[in-house]
Design an enzyme around this catalytic site. Structure first.
Site, PDB file in Angstrom:
ATOM      1  N   LYS A   9       0.823  -1.214   0.000  1.00  0.00           N
ATOM      2  CA  LYS A   9       0.000   0.000   0.000  1.00  0.00           C
ATOM      3  C   LYS A   9       0.864   1.276   0.000  1.00  0.00           C
ATOM      4  CE  LYS A   9      -3.899  -2.247   2.301  1.00  0.00           C
ATOM      5  NZ  LYS A   9      -4.929  -2.125   3.348  1.00  0.00           N
ATOM      6  N   TYR A  49     -12.516  -2.650  -3.536  1.00  0.00           N
ATOM      7  CA  TYR A  49     -13.016  -2.660  -2.160  1.00  0.00           C
ATOM      8  C   TYR A  49     -14.544  -2.630  -2.101  1.00  0.00           C
ATOM      9  CZ  TYR A  49      -8.377  -2.125  -0.012  1.00  0.00           C
ATOM     10  OH  TYR A  49      -7.092  -2.335   0.441  1.00  0.00           O
ATOM     11  N   ASN A 112      -2.194  -0.073   6.801  1.00  0.00           N
ATOM     12  CA  ASN A 112      -1.669  -1.352   7.303  1.00  0.00           C
ATOM     13  C   ASN A 112      -0.763  -2.083   6.308  1.00  0.00           C
ATOM     14  OD1 ASN A 112      -3.667  -2.181   5.607  1.00  0.00           O
ATOM     15  ND2 ASN A 112      -4.644  -3.596   7.039  1.00  0.00           N
ATOM     16  N   HIS A 115      -2.078  -5.467   1.384  1.00  0.00           N
ATOM     17  CA  HIS A 115      -3.361  -6.160   1.202  1.00  0.00           C
ATOM     18  C   HIS A 115      -3.072  -7.530   0.599  1.00  0.00           C
ATOM     19  CE1 HIS A 115      -7.427  -7.102  -0.193  1.00  0.00           C
ATOM     20  NE2 HIS A 115      -6.824  -7.543  -1.278  1.00  0.00           N
ATOM     21  N   GLU A 126      -9.469 -10.362  -7.872  1.00  0.00           N
ATOM     22  CA  GLU A 126      -8.514  -9.257  -7.725  1.00  0.00           C
ATOM     23  C   GLU A 126      -7.410  -9.335  -8.783  1.00  0.00           C
ATOM     24  OE1 GLU A 126      -7.493  -9.568  -3.553  1.00  0.00           O
ATOM     25  OE2 GLU A 126      -9.471  -8.842  -2.942  1.00  0.00           O
TER      26      GLU A 126
HETATM   27  P1  CMP Z   1      -7.234  -4.730   3.503  1.00  0.00           P
HETATM   28  O1  CMP Z   1      -6.688  -6.069   3.731  1.00  0.00           O
HETATM   29  O2  CMP Z   1      -6.688  -3.923   2.383  1.00  0.00           O
HETATM   30  O3  CMP Z   1      -8.816  -4.861   3.291  1.00  0.00           O
HETATM   31  C1  CMP Z   1      -9.712  -3.865   3.654  1.00  0.00           C
HETATM   32  C2  CMP Z   1      -9.044  -2.743   4.375  1.00  0.00           C
HETATM   33  O4  CMP Z   1      -9.925  -1.905   5.086  1.00  0.00           O
HETATM   34  C3  CMP Z   1      -8.132  -3.302   5.440  1.00  0.00           C
HETATM   35  O5  CMP Z   1      -7.021  -3.882   4.835  1.00  0.00           O
HETATM   36  C4  CMP Z   1      -7.863  -2.082   6.274  1.00  0.00           C
HETATM   37  O6  CMP Z   1      -6.839  -1.287   5.728  1.00  0.00           O
HETATM   38  C5  CMP Z   1      -9.190  -1.355   6.142  1.00  0.00           C
HETATM   39  N1  CMP Z   1      -9.990  -1.513   7.340  1.00  0.00           N
HETATM   40  C6  CMP Z   1     -10.597  -2.609   7.771  1.00  0.00           C
HETATM   41  N2  CMP Z   1     -11.248  -2.381   8.914  1.00  0.00           N
HETATM   42  C7  CMP Z   1     -11.044  -1.104   9.202  1.00  0.00           C
HETATM   43  C8  CMP Z   1     -11.442  -0.278  10.252  1.00  0.00           C
HETATM   44  N3  CMP Z   1     -12.218  -0.740  11.245  1.00  0.00           N
HETATM   45  N4  CMP Z   1     -11.029   0.993  10.239  1.00  0.00           N
HETATM   46  C9  CMP Z   1     -10.254   1.459   9.230  1.00  0.00           C
HETATM   47  N5  CMP Z   1      -9.848   0.718   8.183  1.00  0.00           N
HETATM   48  C10 CMP Z   1     -10.245  -0.563   8.183  1.00  0.00           C
END
Ligand code: CMP
Length: 143
Positions: A9, A49, A112, A115, A126
């Site tokens: 990311k 998403y 984070n 993904h 995807e």
């Molecule tokens: P990802 O694995 O990319 O899939 C969905 C993303 O949404 C996840 O990683 C996080 O980055 C984001 N995400 C999921 N839950 C939350 C949350 N409660 N608050 C903020 N971001 C979230």
């Protein structure tokens, strides 16, 4: 052979973590069969998403993932979907174990680091969203 879609990311790209993260999957023994550094359009982010549409964090998620270059990848190997998710750690980096990618490099859920597809079905969806078939490579066995 199983394939998964992984995406480094914008936070991790900006922090020069591409090599560190790619190296972990290489050392584990998986094969990189496709990769590109790209800016995701809002349209592609919304498709990728779509399952989160309507959730409180959705707008922030789309804004963040389109905020800078991502490194999109397809990896191949035995049970790579499950293995990659183990290597990534829990979605919330503060809950992710030390030794996992998110546990070692992340602090907050919406930034984070990486993904990864969560099932065979989402991996296929995807990969098809981000890559053309001719962008995915086949390794010759005896090179
Ligand atoms: P990802 O694995 O990319 O899939 C969905 C993303 O949404 C996840 O990683 C996080 O980055 C984001 N995400 C999921 N839950 C939350 C949350 N409660 N608050 C903020 N971001 C979230």
């Amino acid at each position: 052979m199983e394939r998964t879609f992984l995406m480094i990311k914008p936070d991790a790209v900006q922090r020069n973590l591409i090599g560190e993260i790619v190296g972990r999957f290489e050392r584990k023994g998986f094969k990189l069969v496709g990769a590109k550094l790209m800016i995701i359009s809002k349209n592609l982010a919304e498709k990728h998403y779509s399952e989160h549409e309507g959730k409180p964090f959705y707008n922030q998620l789309v804004r963040f993932i389109t905020s800078g270059p991502v490194f999109a990848m397809v990896w191949e190997g035995e049970q790579v979907i499950t293995a990659a998710r183990k290597m990534m750690g829990k979605t919330n980096p503060l809950e992710a174990e030390t030794g996992t990618i998110r546990g070692d490099f992340g602090v907050v859920t919406h930034r984070n680091i990486i993904h990864g597809s969560d099932s065979e079905e989402s991996a296929k969806r995807e990969i098809d969203l981000f890559f053309q078939e001719n962008e995915l490579h086949i390794y010759k066995k005896d090179v």
